[in-house]
Write an enzyme that holds these catalytic residues in place. Structure first.
Site, PDB file in Angstrom:
ATOM      1  CB  THR A   7       3.702  -0.539  75.321  1.00 50.94           C
ATOM      2  OG1 THR A   7       4.088  -1.735  75.972  1.00 50.94           O
ATOM      3  CG2 THR A   7       2.858   0.290  76.255  1.00 50.94           C
ATOM      4  CD1 TRP A  21      24.185   9.490  84.003  1.00 53.94           C
ATOM      5  CD2 TRP A  21      21.960   9.775  83.978  1.00 53.94           C
ATOM      6  NE1 TRP A  21      23.626   8.565  84.866  1.00 53.94           N
ATOM      7  CE2 TRP A  21      22.262   8.727  84.866  1.00 53.94           C
ATOM      8  CE3 TRP A  21      20.626  10.127  83.793  1.00 53.94           C
ATOM      9  CZ2 TRP A  21      21.288   8.034  85.575  1.00 53.94           C
ATOM     10  CZ3 TRP A  21      19.655   9.441  84.503  1.00 53.94           C
ATOM     11  CH2 TRP A  21      19.980   8.400  85.382  1.00 53.94           C
ATOM     12  CE  LYS A  79      22.891   5.364  83.531  1.00 53.43           C
ATOM     13  NZ  LYS A  79      22.067   4.180  83.526  1.00 53.43           N
TER      14      LYS A  79
HETATM   15  P1  ADP Z   1       5.590   2.743  72.043  1.00 51.72           P
HETATM   16  O1  ADP Z   1       6.467   2.634  73.256  1.00 51.72           O
HETATM   17  O2  ADP Z   1       4.698   1.591  71.828  1.00 51.72           O
HETATM   18  O3  ADP Z   1       6.268   3.253  70.833  1.00 51.72           O
HETATM   19  P2  ADP Z   1       4.346   5.062  73.179  1.00 51.72           P
HETATM   20  O4  ADP Z   1       3.739   6.097  72.341  1.00 51.72           O
HETATM   21  O5  ADP Z   1       3.602   4.632  74.376  1.00 51.72           O
HETATM   22  O6  ADP Z   1       4.527   3.847  72.259  1.00 51.72           O
HETATM   23  O7  ADP Z   1       5.803   5.518  73.557  1.00 51.72           O
HETATM   24  C1  ADP Z   1       5.983   6.405  74.622  1.00 51.72           C
HETATM   25  C2  ADP Z   1       7.405   6.877  74.680  1.00 51.72           C
HETATM   26  O8  ADP Z   1       7.713   7.661  73.539  1.00 51.72           O
HETATM   27  C3  ADP Z   1       7.661   7.790  75.837  1.00 51.72           C
HETATM   28  O9  ADP Z   1       7.902   7.079  77.021  1.00 51.72           O
HETATM   29  C4  ADP Z   1       8.872   8.561  75.365  1.00 51.72           C
HETATM   30  O10 ADP Z   1      10.067   7.849  75.570  1.00 51.72           O
HETATM   31  C5  ADP Z   1       8.656   8.670  73.887  1.00 51.72           C
HETATM   32  N1  ADP Z   1       8.103   9.989  73.567  1.00 51.72           N
HETATM   33  C6  ADP Z   1       6.825  10.332  73.361  1.00 51.72           C
HETATM   34  N2  ADP Z   1       6.714  11.631  73.057  1.00 51.72           N
HETATM   35  C7  ADP Z   1       7.959  12.148  73.077  1.00 51.72           C
HETATM   36  C8  ADP Z   1       8.524  13.453  72.858  1.00 51.72           C
HETATM   37  N3  ADP Z   1       7.781  14.489  72.516  1.00 51.72           N
HETATM   38  N4  ADP Z   1       9.851  13.583  72.987  1.00 51.72           N
HETATM   39  C9  ADP Z   1      10.633  12.544  73.310  1.00 51.72           C
HETATM   40  N5  ADP Z   1      10.177  11.299  73.528  1.00 51.72           N
HETATM   41  C10 ADP Z   1       8.851  11.097  73.415  1.00 51.72           C
END
Ligand code: ADP
Length: 542
Positions: free
Chosen positions: A185, A444, A439
């Protein structure tokens, strides 16, 4: 009593075997890194994957070895994945958008023994080679005619290298829980964390995600994953497309509106998937040129929130259905998809967009809940929000090397770090990352909702919202905007546009205009850096 059925371990190379035998002639079309469009098919891809496996073994690579890839989406990258998995080694995708030092850190953490690298990224490997004592072999994804001079003494041209074997090879067989792939990640907080997919989780994820109510991929479709194979397992499409025998279009290294349009049009792509920033570029290109999308039926948008205005444009102006999806590297990555259940299918106009703005519902294989700070489940009422937790057979049970243990509980629920609510029909909506939520006086405020609303203004190119400390309310929202080229919206115009569309106490306390907003390597707004930039900022009214 046990059932009396065969084990048939769920191994990824069975996917490419199936594609070759049932859909062997179906094409894989790539924009090659060297330039031209290159056409191959599943039967050839399997034959070449077998060569990769055979050649890796000849070099002494074996079960459990981590083999990195630093490459665009092309047929070569795909056959390399299957070749690596076919000997029980582990493809480890690296994101070229990270800083070279981060890439070196990740490669050393994973102990990568070899790397497959595109010509584009060879300079990165050259720059960090001295920091990679474990790296034995660099395979450059090209032929000898295009092989550049390099200072790396352990570099070989891919086509020459696989040319040294005949492909007479049998996949290895092993337990389906064996590791197949690895992806870190991007580590917007702390060091990157390694997610390790198994053969079983990859196969199950592909089965889960190809369902009609999920990605809905089938053999009569042409799929273009614009989402890179180095980002979150390419949303599983490198497994899902061959599993169903869909024609695959691989866009290589060009993500600009014109290049994407060219493939969508010439290859008659029916379904595609990527993050919103890619679609912003495409929509802008379409608006400038007046071109249309006659072949495209469906676009899957995720990775960050899909703005309502984007869904509306695709659907109203181009007749393309939008499926908003949410996922994470840790979920292989799909967690929810916004296809419409019968309860919502007949909605039109704003009511339909209200549902499509949500991130959708979980398919079979993903369990989902939202909890409060005491880990108690919150009601599915579409408004009470809390921490989003998931579990399932393609959800991480731990990070590589035991990092991040606090995100996993005893009942295998994984804390996503996202804040969300779920409605009575099961549709989940992300309201924020737990660390980005604002916050304000005990309530929120969702930064994502405010950003989505602000980008709906015709003069706004991009918007970001951060919480700024406030003497009375703890934190209040600051709206940061990049205007569209040649537009000069004022603070008052933006606030007037937002007024009435959200609760009064959600209204940003101020609007500032900038030329640039920082992004992470996966195209998300980098809130940490933005907060750092505005740490001296004080609201005029505070
Ligand atoms: P990285 O954190 O490495 O950029 P990830 O693809 O694993 O890669 O990231 C996941 C995060 O991206 C999720 O936990 C969320 O916060 C955000 N995310 C993914 N898809 C959406 C979406 N459709 N809407 C809002 N946030 C999203």
């Amino acid at each position: 009593m046990h059932g009396l059925m065969q084990e048939w371990p769920l191994l990824c190379h069975k996917i490419i075997d199936y594609a070759a035998s049932q859909h062997g002639k179906r094409e894989i079309i790539s924009r090659s890194v060297e330039g031209p469009i290159v056409r191959t098919n599943y039967a050839e891809a399997r034959a070449r994957a077998l060569k990769v496996a055979q050649r890796l073994e000849k070099n002494g690579f074996t079960l459990g070895d981590r083999i990195a890839t630093l490459a665009w989406n092309t047929a070569r990258h795909l056959e390399v994945w299957y070749g690596i998995m076919g000997i029980g080694a582990i493809y480890h995708t690296l994101n070229p958008r990270l800083f070279p030092e981060q890439i070196a850190w990740i490669m050393n953490h994973a102990e990568d023994r070899a790397i497959f690298v595109d010509l584009t990224f060879l300079p990165i490997v050259e720059a960090i080679a001295d920091k990679l004592p474990e790296l034995e072999l660099v395979i450059v994804l090209t032929d000898s005619a295009n092989m550049p001079a390099t200072r790396l003494t352990n570099a070989v041209a891919y086509e020459d290298w696989i040319g040294e074997v005949d492909g007479d090879f049998t996949w290895h067989s092993f337990d389906e829980k064996t590791a197949a792939g690895m992806c870190y990640t991007s580590g917007t907080t702390g060091d990157p964390k390694g997610v390790v997919y198994s053969h079983r989780s990859n196969v199950l994820h592909a089965l889960i995600s190809c369902q009609p109510d999920a990605l809905g991929i089938a053999s009569n479709q042409t799929i273009m994953p614009v989402v890179p194979m180095f980002h979150a397992n390419a949303w599983g499409i490198a497994h899902t497309a061959p599993m169903v025998g869909a024609t695959l279009v691989m866009p290589g290294g060009r993500m600009d509106g014109e290049a994407i349009y060219q493939l969508l049009d010439e290859e008659r792509v029916s379904m595609t998937a990527a993050v919103p920033t890619v679609w912003l570029m495409l929509l802008q290109y379409l608006e400038e040129t007046g071109k249309k999308l006659p072949h495209l039926n469906r676009v899957v948008i995720g990775g960050s929130a899909c703005p309502r205005s984007m869904t509306q444009k695709f659907q109203d102006n181009y007749g393309v259905d939008v499926v908003h999806a949410w996922g994470m590297t840790e979920l292989s990555p799909l967690g929810s998809l916004g296809t419409l259940k019968p309860e919502y299918a007949d909605l039109e106009g704003d009511a339909r967009l209200d549902i499509q703005e949500k991130q959708g519902y979980a398919p079979f294989g993903v369990e989902m809940k939202v909890t409060d700070d005491d880990n108690l489940s919150l009601p599915w009422d579409g408004k009470t929000f809390g921490r989003l937790k998931v579990r399932g057979p393609a959800v991480a049970a731990a990070y590589y090397g035991g990092d991040g243990v606090e995100q996993f509980d005893d009942e295998e629920w994984f804390d996503t770090g996202d804040v969300a609510h779920i409605d009575a029909e099961g549709y989940m909506q992300i309201t924020d990352r737990a660390k980005d939520v604002i916050k304000s006086g005990g309530v929120w405020i969702s930064s994502i909702d405010l950003e989505n609303l602000a980008v709906g203004h015709p003069d706004v190119a991009e918007a970001a919202v951060i919480g700024i400390s406030h003497p009375k309310w703890d934190e209040r929202p600051l709206l940061v905007i990049i205007p569209k080229p040649d537009r000069q919206p004022t603070r008052e115009q933006i606030l007037e546009f937002m007024d009435g569309k959200i609760a009064k106490w959600w209204m940003p306390d101020d609007v500032v205009f900038v030329d640039e907003i920082p992004h992470t390597a996966t195209g998300k707004i980098q809130k940490i850096t933005l907060r750092e930039q505005f740490k001296e900022y004080r609201f005029p009214t505070a």
